[in-house]
Design a protein around this motif. Sequence first.
Motif, PDB file in Angstrom:
ATOM      1  N   ARG A 150       1.000  -1.237  -0.196  1.00 49.72           N
ATOM      2  CA  ARG A 150       0.110  -0.174  -0.183  1.00 49.72           C
ATOM      3  C   ARG A 150       0.857   1.210   0.120  1.00 49.72           C
ATOM      4  O   ARG A 150       2.040   1.374   0.463  1.00 49.72           O
ATOM      5  CB  ARG A 150      -0.822  -0.053   1.324  1.00 49.72           C
ATOM      6  CG  ARG A 150      -1.665  -1.119   1.215  1.00 49.72           C
ATOM      7  CD  ARG A 150      -2.754  -1.364   0.283  1.00 49.72           C
ATOM      8  NE  ARG A 150      -3.702  -2.411   0.606  1.00 49.72           N
ATOM      9  CZ  ARG A 150      -4.631  -2.835  -0.128  1.00 49.72           C
ATOM     10  NH1 ARG A 150      -4.541  -2.539  -1.423  1.00 49.72           N
ATOM     11  NH2 ARG A 150      -5.405  -4.078   0.336  1.00 49.72           N
ATOM     12  N   GLY A 152       0.681   3.745   1.916  1.00 43.05           N
ATOM     13  CA  GLY A 152       0.849   4.257   3.328  1.00 43.05           C
ATOM     14  C   GLY A 152       1.864   3.396   3.937  1.00 43.05           C
ATOM     15  O   GLY A 152       2.207   3.646   5.046  1.00 43.05           O
ATOM     16  N   ASP A 179      -3.472   0.854  -4.159  1.00 41.88           N
ATOM     17  CA  ASP A 179      -4.525   1.778  -3.378  1.00 41.88           C
ATOM     18  C   ASP A 179      -5.402   0.564  -2.545  1.00 41.88           C
ATOM     19  O   ASP A 179      -5.025  -0.477  -2.575  1.00 41.88           O
ATOM     20  CB  ASP A 179      -5.128   2.720  -3.808  1.00 41.88           C
ATOM     21  CG  ASP A 179      -6.354   2.264  -5.055  1.00 41.88           C
ATOM     22  OD1 ASP A 179      -6.420   0.762  -4.986  1.00 41.88           O
ATOM     23  OD2 ASP A 179      -6.765   3.064  -5.865  1.00 41.88           O
ATOM     24  N   ASP A 180      -6.349   1.013  -1.876  1.00 42.89           N
ATOM     25  CA  ASP A 180      -6.974   0.109  -0.998  1.00 42.89           C
ATOM     26  C   ASP A 180      -7.978  -0.868  -1.837  1.00 42.89           C
ATOM     27  O   ASP A 180      -8.339  -1.674  -1.391  1.00 42.89           O
ATOM     28  CB  ASP A 180      -7.809   1.023  -0.029  1.00 42.89           C
ATOM     29  CG  ASP A 180      -7.178   1.725   0.991  1.00 42.89           C
ATOM     30  OD1 ASP A 180      -6.069   1.336   1.212  1.00 42.89           O
ATOM     31  OD2 ASP A 180      -7.500   2.879   1.517  1.00 42.89           O
ATOM     32  N   PHE A 181      -7.969  -0.474  -3.187  1.00 43.16           N
ATOM     33  CA  PHE A 181      -8.852  -1.245  -4.157  1.00 43.16           C
ATOM     34  C   PHE A 181      -8.044  -2.041  -4.899  1.00 43.16           C
ATOM     35  O   PHE A 181      -8.629  -2.528  -5.957  1.00 43.16           O
ATOM     36  CB  PHE A 181      -9.894  -0.352  -4.897  1.00 43.16           C
ATOM     37  CG  PHE A 181     -10.987   0.461  -3.959  1.00 43.16           C
ATOM     38  CD1 PHE A 181     -11.995  -0.362  -3.317  1.00 43.16           C
ATOM     39  CD2 PHE A 181     -10.522   1.850  -3.767  1.00 43.16           C
ATOM     40  CE1 PHE A 181     -12.720   0.558  -2.678  1.00 43.16           C
ATOM     41  CE2 PHE A 181     -11.255   2.672  -2.918  1.00 43.16           C
ATOM     42  CZ  PHE A 181     -12.504   1.798  -2.347  1.00 43.16           C
ATOM     43  N   ASP A 182      -6.665  -2.238  -4.580  1.00 40.08           N
ATOM     44  CA  ASP A 182      -5.619  -2.780  -5.321  1.00 40.08           C
ATOM     45  C   ASP A 182      -5.368  -2.605  -6.603  1.00 40.08           C
ATOM     46  O   ASP A 182      -5.013  -3.150  -7.471  1.00 40.08           O
ATOM     47  CB  ASP A 182      -6.196  -4.371  -5.549  1.00 40.08           C
ATOM     48  CG  ASP A 182      -6.048  -5.311  -4.144  1.00 40.08           C
ATOM     49  OD1 ASP A 182      -5.208  -4.899  -3.219  1.00 40.08           O
ATOM     50  OD2 ASP A 182      -6.772  -6.075  -4.087  1.00 40.08           O
ATOM     51  N   ARG A 183      -5.780  -1.234  -7.020  1.00 43.37           N
ATOM     52  CA  ARG A 183      -5.490  -0.542  -8.238  1.00 43.37           C
ATOM     53  C   ARG A 183      -4.175  -0.006  -8.257  1.00 43.37           C
ATOM     54  O   ARG A 183      -3.585   0.488  -7.281  1.00 43.37           O
ATOM     55  CB  ARG A 183      -6.595   0.487  -8.406  1.00 43.37           C
ATOM     56  CG  ARG A 183      -7.990   0.303  -8.659  1.00 43.37           C
ATOM     57  CD  ARG A 183      -8.782   1.438  -8.957  1.00 43.37           C
ATOM     58  NE  ARG A 183      -8.764   2.312  -7.447  1.00 43.37           N
ATOM     59  CZ  ARG A 183      -9.687   3.098  -7.353  1.00 43.37           C
ATOM     60  NH1 ARG A 183     -10.826   3.331  -8.155  1.00 43.37           N
ATOM     61  NH2 ARG A 183      -9.549   3.850  -6.111  1.00 43.37           N
ATOM     62  N   LYS A 201       8.071   6.857   3.844  1.00 46.06           N
ATOM     63  CA  LYS A 201       6.670   6.417   3.371  1.00 46.06           C
ATOM     64  C   LYS A 201       6.879   5.873   1.935  1.00 46.06           C
ATOM     65  O   LYS A 201       7.536   6.795   1.234  1.00 46.06           O
ATOM     66  CB  LYS A 201       5.527   7.733   3.545  1.00 46.06           C
ATOM     67  CG  LYS A 201       4.913   7.813   4.916  1.00 46.06           C
ATOM     68  CD  LYS A 201       4.257   6.830   5.382  1.00 46.06           C
ATOM     69  CE  LYS A 201       3.697   7.123   6.830  1.00 46.06           C
ATOM     70  NZ  LYS A 201       2.739   6.034   7.254  1.00 46.06           N
ATOM     71  N   SER A 203       4.531   6.244  -0.180  1.00 45.83           N
ATOM     72  CA  SER A 203       4.113   7.184  -1.101  1.00 45.83           C
ATOM     73  C   SER A 203       5.038   8.376  -1.442  1.00 45.83           C
ATOM     74  O   SER A 203       4.732   9.140  -2.768  1.00 45.83           O
ATOM     75  CB  SER A 203       2.736   7.623  -0.574  1.00 45.83           C
ATOM     76  OG  SER A 203       3.100   8.334   0.768  1.00 45.83           O
ATOM     77  N   ARG A 242      -6.828  -2.941 -11.577  1.00 47.41           N
ATOM     78  CA  ARG A 242      -6.454  -3.664 -10.461  1.00 47.41           C
ATOM     79  C   ARG A 242      -5.031  -4.417 -10.860  1.00 47.41           C
ATOM     80  O   ARG A 242      -5.163  -4.975 -12.160  1.00 47.41           O
ATOM     81  CB  ARG A 242      -7.426  -4.543  -9.795  1.00 47.41           C
ATOM     82  CG  ARG A 242      -8.645  -3.666  -9.247  1.00 47.41           C
ATOM     83  CD  ARG A 242      -9.616  -4.677  -8.603  1.00 47.41           C
ATOM     84  NE  ARG A 242     -10.082  -5.567  -9.761  1.00 47.41           N
ATOM     85  CZ  ARG A 242     -11.427  -6.172  -9.746  1.00 47.41           C
ATOM     86  NH1 ARG A 242     -12.134  -5.763  -8.579  1.00 47.41           N
ATOM     87  NH2 ARG A 242     -11.902  -6.834 -10.452  1.00 47.41           N
TER      88      ARG A 242
END
Length: 455
Positions: A150, A152, A179-183, A201, A203, A242
Amino acid sequence: MATYSTDIDHNLVERVEHFISAADADSLLKLIDEMRPADAADLIEHLDPEERLFIFKLLEPQDAGEVLIEMESPAQDLLLRDLDDHTISEIVQELDSDDAADLVGDLPEDRARNILETLEDDVSDELAKLLPYPEDSAGGIMALEFIAVRAGFTVQDAIDSIRQRREEVENVYFIWVVDDFDRLVGVVSLKDLVLEPPDCKISDIMNTEVISVHARTDQEEVARLVTKYDLVSIPVVDDYHRLVGRITHDDIIDVIEEEVDEDISRMAGVMPQEIAEESSLKISRARLPWLIAGVFGGILAAGVIHQFETSLERIIALSFFFPVIMAMGGNTGTQAATVVVRGLATGDITMFAIHRRLLMELRVALINGIICGVLVGSIVALWLADAQLGTVVALAACLIVLNSAFIGSAVPFALKKFNIDPALATGPFVTTSNDILGLLIYLGLVSLYLGVGPR
């Protein structure tokens, strides 16, 4: 440092055959263990089917799998046919997901279904994700083993992920960021992970300009992107962007080799993998249609010659130069077609550059045509003691070279425009049309000079 040869020594093959005939399993296994999988595969391909089966029954599933995926298709298919389902299942369990999918995908549907039912759930689930994709697509050659984190996460978190999956994921070049949706949203190199502080981080250090491919992208396009941007691996995404897999450079090398082999084979009118093919009927079936097409093309050319019979009766020596004229046209057309087909396959030549490529080929053909025309015309003039006829033949030779260059370079573009594989149809089309048009130009100009028309 050890050195390796790409050639299999005849004495080595004889040693292996001796070990097999003597049922000396220990010596045979020791010899195979000392070889790299690719070398062992090359060696085994030189053996009879019964001898291949004998060796594979001795190998551990992991070793057998590493060797099996290196074998050429015809020999691999024959071996898979002889191995029982239980043995294949054990081998598939040890392979990376992409190699396992290739292996199972090549099996008959009912047999593949039986093997899938015997696999462990995690392996079966992976294959269920990969098998629906066409084998020549990005999804068909991708592996499901990759590392993603992720945005983050910290650098230390990413390093911990690599350590946790070091046995599962080989050859880690990049860490993909999702991201949180695996994209897919970014990528981080191993160099960045080593150089940046552990609490940094992801990011903050990731590169958001990620080159990716859709799972249904043709493998040829994938290879073009990897080659163009000098990538060692490329992520694969689905319709929702994704991250679903990755393709590494070793798979791309296989794709490039496969595509080149396929294009060369099709242009020559033979089947891919023909060198390793062991069935005479399959080879004959692949070659015969193009030979028959050549026969009909030759008949048309013979009809052209027949129409100019009167001219040939006037000066029979003109027929002596048929091989020269045909060879000039054929070679010129083949050269132009080969360059264009290869350029279209690699992406070096695009459909937007048609006029530029045609002009280039015509300029080259004009130079070569003038030189070859003067040479042939001079020989004709001296041979027949007729300078004017020599000039006519020289003009014909120049026009034939120009015509052949235009056809050889234009036909692949035309076929591509109509979504026909240029590698498949260019060769026969160019050869036949060059022969017929070349004879028309040659005999037509000579007939005009002699004042004799066609019959």
